[in-house]
Design a protein around this motif. Structure first.
Motif, PDB file in Angstrom:
ATOM      1  N   SER A   1      69.281  10.872  65.534  1.00  0.00           N
ATOM      2  CA  SER A   1      69.543  12.282  65.866  1.00  0.00           C
ATOM      3  C   SER A   1      68.265  12.958  66.370  1.00  0.00           C
ATOM      4  O   SER A   1      67.154  12.558  66.016  1.00  0.00           O
ATOM      5  N   LEU A   2      68.440  13.994  67.203  1.00  0.00           N
ATOM      6  CA  LEU A   2      67.281  14.702  67.742  1.00  0.00           C
ATOM      7  C   LEU A   2      66.767  15.702  66.711  1.00  0.00           C
ATOM      8  O   LEU A   2      67.554  16.423  66.096  1.00  0.00           O
ATOM      9  N   PRO A   3      65.434  15.774  66.490  1.00  0.00           N
ATOM     10  CA  PRO A   3      64.905  16.727  65.505  1.00  0.00           C
ATOM     11  C   PRO A   3      65.040  18.167  65.993  1.00  0.00           C
ATOM     12  O   PRO A   3      65.030  18.419  67.192  1.00  0.00           O
ATOM     13  N   GLU A   4      65.184  19.102  65.038  1.00  0.00           N
ATOM     14  CA  GLU A   4      65.240  20.534  65.394  1.00  0.00           C
ATOM     15  C   GLU A   4      63.808  21.022  65.586  1.00  0.00           C
ATOM     16  O   GLU A   4      62.982  20.916  64.680  1.00  0.00           O
ATOM     17  N   LEU A   5      63.520  21.554  66.780  1.00  0.00           N
ATOM     18  CA  LEU A   5      62.169  22.056  67.061  1.00  0.00           C
ATOM     19  C   LEU A   5      62.264  23.487  67.583  1.00  0.00           C
ATOM     20  O   LEU A   5      63.216  23.826  68.296  1.00  0.00           O
ATOM     21  N   THR A   6      61.273  24.316  67.241  1.00  0.00           N
ATOM     22  CA  THR A   6      61.215  25.650  67.836  1.00  0.00           C
ATOM     23  C   THR A   6      60.778  25.483  69.302  1.00  0.00           C
ATOM     24  O   THR A   6      60.310  24.399  69.701  1.00  0.00           O
ATOM     25  N   ILE A   7      60.866  26.575  70.067  1.00  0.00           N
ATOM     26  CA  ILE A   7      60.473  26.478  71.486  1.00  0.00           C
ATOM     27  C   ILE A   7      58.988  26.118  71.591  1.00  0.00           C
ATOM     28  O   ILE A   7      58.590  25.266  72.404  1.00  0.00           O
ATOM     29  N   THR A   8      58.172  26.735  70.734  1.00  0.00           N
ATOM     30  CA  THR A   8      56.723  26.459  70.780  1.00  0.00           C
ATOM     31  C   THR A   8      56.444  24.999  70.427  1.00  0.00           C
ATOM     32  O   THR A   8      55.642  24.334  71.104  1.00  0.00           O
ATOM     33  N   GLU A   9      57.119  24.514  69.378  1.00  0.00           N
ATOM     34  CA  GLU A   9      56.918  23.106  68.976  1.00  0.00           C
ATOM     35  C   GLU A   9      57.359  22.160  70.087  1.00  0.00           C
ATOM     36  O   GLU A   9      56.667  21.195  70.421  1.00  0.00           O
ATOM     37  N   SER A  10      58.510  22.482  70.674  1.00  0.00           N
ATOM     38  CA  SER A  10      59.062  21.618  71.714  1.00  0.00           C
ATOM     39  C   SER A  10      58.113  21.555  72.920  1.00  0.00           C
ATOM     40  O   SER A  10      57.887  20.485  73.485  1.00  0.00           O
ATOM     41  N   ARG A  11      57.538  22.721  73.275  1.00  0.00           N
ATOM     42  CA  ARG A  11      56.605  22.741  74.416  1.00  0.00           C
ATOM     43  C   ARG A  11      55.357  21.923  74.109  1.00  0.00           C
ATOM     44  O   ARG A  11      54.828  21.215  74.972  1.00  0.00           O
ATOM     45  N   HIS A  12      54.872  22.031  72.869  1.00  0.00           N
ATOM     46  CA  HIS A  12      53.664  21.286  72.501  1.00  0.00           C
ATOM     47  C   HIS A  12      53.936  19.773  72.517  1.00  0.00           C
ATOM     48  O   HIS A  12      53.149  19.003  73.084  1.00  0.00           O
ATOM     49  N   VAL A  13      55.067  19.361  71.934  1.00  0.00           N
ATOM     50  CA  VAL A  13      55.389  17.921  71.919  1.00  0.00           C
ATOM     51  C   VAL A  13      55.570  17.421  73.359  1.00  0.00           C
ATOM     52  O   VAL A  13      55.114  16.323  73.708  1.00  0.00           O
ATOM     53  N   ALA A  14      56.196  18.258  74.211  1.00  0.00           N
ATOM     54  CA  ALA A  14      56.380  17.846  75.610  1.00  0.00           C
ATOM     55  C   ALA A  14      55.023  17.676  76.296  1.00  0.00           C
ATOM     56  O   ALA A  14      54.819  16.721  77.061  1.00  0.00           O
ATOM     57  N   GLY A  15      54.082  18.590  76.009  1.00  0.00           N
ATOM     58  CA  GLY A  15      52.738  18.463  76.587  1.00  0.00           C
ATOM     59  C   GLY A  15      52.078  17.164  76.148  1.00  0.00           C
ATOM     60  O   GLY A  15      51.480  16.433  76.968  1.00  0.00           O
ATOM     61  N   LEU A  16      52.229  16.843  74.859  1.00  0.00           N
ATOM     62  CA  LEU A  16      51.630  15.597  74.345  1.00  0.00           C
ATOM     63  C   LEU A  16      52.304  14.380  74.985  1.00  0.00           C
ATOM     64  O   LEU A  16      51.640  13.418  75.385  1.00  0.00           O
TER      65      LEU A  16
ATOM     66  N   LEU B   1      51.909  16.311  65.584  1.00  0.00           N
ATOM     67  CA  LEU B   1      53.361  16.487  65.720  1.00  0.00           C
ATOM     68  C   LEU B   1      53.911  17.366  64.598  1.00  0.00           C
ATOM     69  O   LEU B   1      53.422  17.298  63.463  1.00  0.00           O
ATOM     70  N   PRO B   2      54.957  18.167  64.902  1.00  0.00           N
ATOM     71  CA  PRO B   2      55.635  18.884  63.824  1.00  0.00           C
ATOM     72  C   PRO B   2      56.167  17.862  62.814  1.00  0.00           C
ATOM     73  O   PRO B   2      56.648  16.799  63.234  1.00  0.00           O
ATOM     74  N   PRO B   3      56.080  18.161  61.512  1.00  0.00           N
ATOM     75  CA  PRO B   3      56.444  17.136  60.506  1.00  0.00           C
ATOM     76  C   PRO B   3      57.862  16.606  60.654  1.00  0.00           C
ATOM     77  O   PRO B   3      58.137  15.453  60.310  1.00  0.00           O
ATOM     78  N   GLN B   4      58.803  17.452  61.165  1.00  0.00           N
ATOM     79  CA  GLN B   4      60.206  17.002  61.263  1.00  0.00           C
ATOM     80  C   GLN B   4      60.446  16.115  62.485  1.00  0.00           C
ATOM     81  O   GLN B   4      61.509  15.510  62.608  1.00  0.00           O
ATOM     82  N   ASP B   5      59.453  16.005  63.390  1.00  0.00           N
ATOM     83  CA  ASP B   5      59.678  15.205  64.611  1.00  0.00           C
ATOM     84  C   ASP B   5      59.330  13.729  64.378  1.00  0.00           C
ATOM     85  O   ASP B   5      58.382  13.173  64.939  1.00  0.00           O
ATOM     86  N   LEU B   6      60.176  13.110  63.520  1.00  0.00           N
ATOM     87  CA  LEU B   6      59.939  11.700  63.203  1.00  0.00           C
ATOM     88  C   LEU B   6      60.254  10.798  64.395  1.00  0.00           C
ATOM     89  O   LEU B   6      59.746   9.682  64.504  1.00  0.00           O
ATOM     90  N   ARG B   7      61.083  11.305  65.307  1.00  0.00           N
ATOM     91  CA  ARG B   7      61.478  10.529  66.485  1.00  0.00           C
ATOM     92  C   ARG B   7      60.261  10.252  67.377  1.00  0.00           C
ATOM     93  O   ARG B   7      59.979   9.103  67.732  1.00  0.00           O
ATOM     94  N   THR B   8      59.515  11.316  67.694  1.00  0.00           N
ATOM     95  CA  THR B   8      58.317  11.118  68.519  1.00  0.00           C
ATOM     96  C   THR B   8      57.282  10.303  67.752  1.00  0.00           C
ATOM     97  O   THR B   8      56.607   9.434  68.319  1.00  0.00           O
ATOM     98  N   ARG B   9      57.197  10.592  66.431  1.00  0.00           N
ATOM     99  CA  ARG B   9      56.222   9.861  65.603  1.00  0.00           C
ATOM    100  C   ARG B   9      56.474   8.351  65.650  1.00  0.00           C
ATOM    101  O   ARG B   9      55.551   7.557  65.832  1.00  0.00           O
ATOM    102  N   ASP B  10      57.744   7.948  65.507  1.00  0.00           N
ATOM    103  CA  ASP B  10      58.090   6.517  65.518  1.00  0.00           C
ATOM    104  C   ASP B  10      57.713   5.875  66.860  1.00  0.00           C
ATOM    105  O   ASP B  10      57.206   4.755  66.912  1.00  0.00           O
ATOM    106  N   ILE B  11      57.990   6.604  67.953  1.00  0.00           N
ATOM    107  CA  ILE B  11      57.694   6.056  69.295  1.00  0.00           C
ATOM    108  C   ILE B  11      56.183   5.846  69.436  1.00  0.00           C
ATOM    109  O   ILE B  11      55.720   4.770  69.842  1.00  0.00           O
TER     110      ILE B  11
END
Ligand SMILES: [Fe+2]
Ligand SMILES: [Fe+2]
Length: 214
Positions: A40-55, A159-169
């Motif tokens: 499942s996709l993690p729930e991210l705020t807009i700011t978190e999502s933009r930061h993860v996308a930048g990374l 990474l935001p702690p709930q974004d285990l998906r990006t973390r695993d990758i």
């Protein structure tokens, strides 16, 4: 039917095909699925999502550079054994490229607009390194992989702690980048002089500054 040897034109076309696959999204099938435990996709705020996308745009750019580096090196490397040894690493880099591309898309974002430029610069660097010597070329790969691993570990911490998906990758990529480094050293890569290492780090940081935003 007997296989004929590849001509210069065949090799040029193969190089062009490889380059297009590195820079055009969706042109590579990944041989392995995303290395994630939770589908499942993690729930991210807009700011978190933009930061993860930048990374992830930085990481995607790093993978485009890895493609350019391996292709450039293979273009000029003299030793067939070295080329074959690096082939396995280059295939894993294709998976990394697709994983980053997929995660960027899930985040509603896109790869760097300068992707063709990153590929071209890295291809040139790889080709020069390959032309110098196998020891230098493999040392260059080993140092690149070590620096990529450093920034992957830094990104995992951001990474935001709930974004285990990006973390695993990123964690799976990190394991494989360190393995690529070992392969390059085992095949005869020499440690690079410090000024070259510093120069590579400086260039990688400029690339990261740009790719985070664009
Ligand atoms: Fe990679
Ligand atoms: Fe790698």
């Amino acid at each position: 039917m007997a296989l004929r040897a590849l001509t210069k034109v065949d090799n040029m076309l193969l190089s062009l095909d490889q380059a297009l696959r590195a820079v055009v999204p969706h042109s590579n099938p990944s041989t392995r699925p995303l290395p994630v435990r939770d589908t499942s996709l993690p729930e991210l705020t807009i700011t978190e999502s933009r930061h993860v996308a930048g990374l992830m745009r930085i990481n995607h750019t790093g993978e485009v550079c890895a493609q350019g580096l391996y292709h450039g090196q293979a273009f000029t490397a003299k030793d067939e054994q070295v080329k074959a040894a690096m082939h396995h690493s280059a295939l894993e880099e294709v998976d990394h490229l697709v994983w980053c591309e997929t995660r960027l898309e899930e985040l509603g974002s896109h790869p760097s607009v300068f992707t063709p430029l990153w590929y071209g610069l890295s291809f040139g660097l790889g080709a020069v390194a390959g032309a110098v010597s196998n020891e230098f070329s493999l040392g260059f790969v080993a140092e690149t992989e070590a620096q990529v691993s450093e920034h992957l570990q830094d990104h995992i911490k951001q990474l935001p702690p709930q974004d285990l998906r990006t973390r695993d990758i990123l964690a799976q990529m990190d394991v494989e980048e360190l393995h690529h480094r070992e392969m390059a050293l085992d095949n005869g890569g020499h440690a690079l002089p410090k000024p070259i290492k510093h120069g590579m780090r400086w260039m990688a940081n400029r690339m990261k500054d740009v790719a985070y935003h664009l």
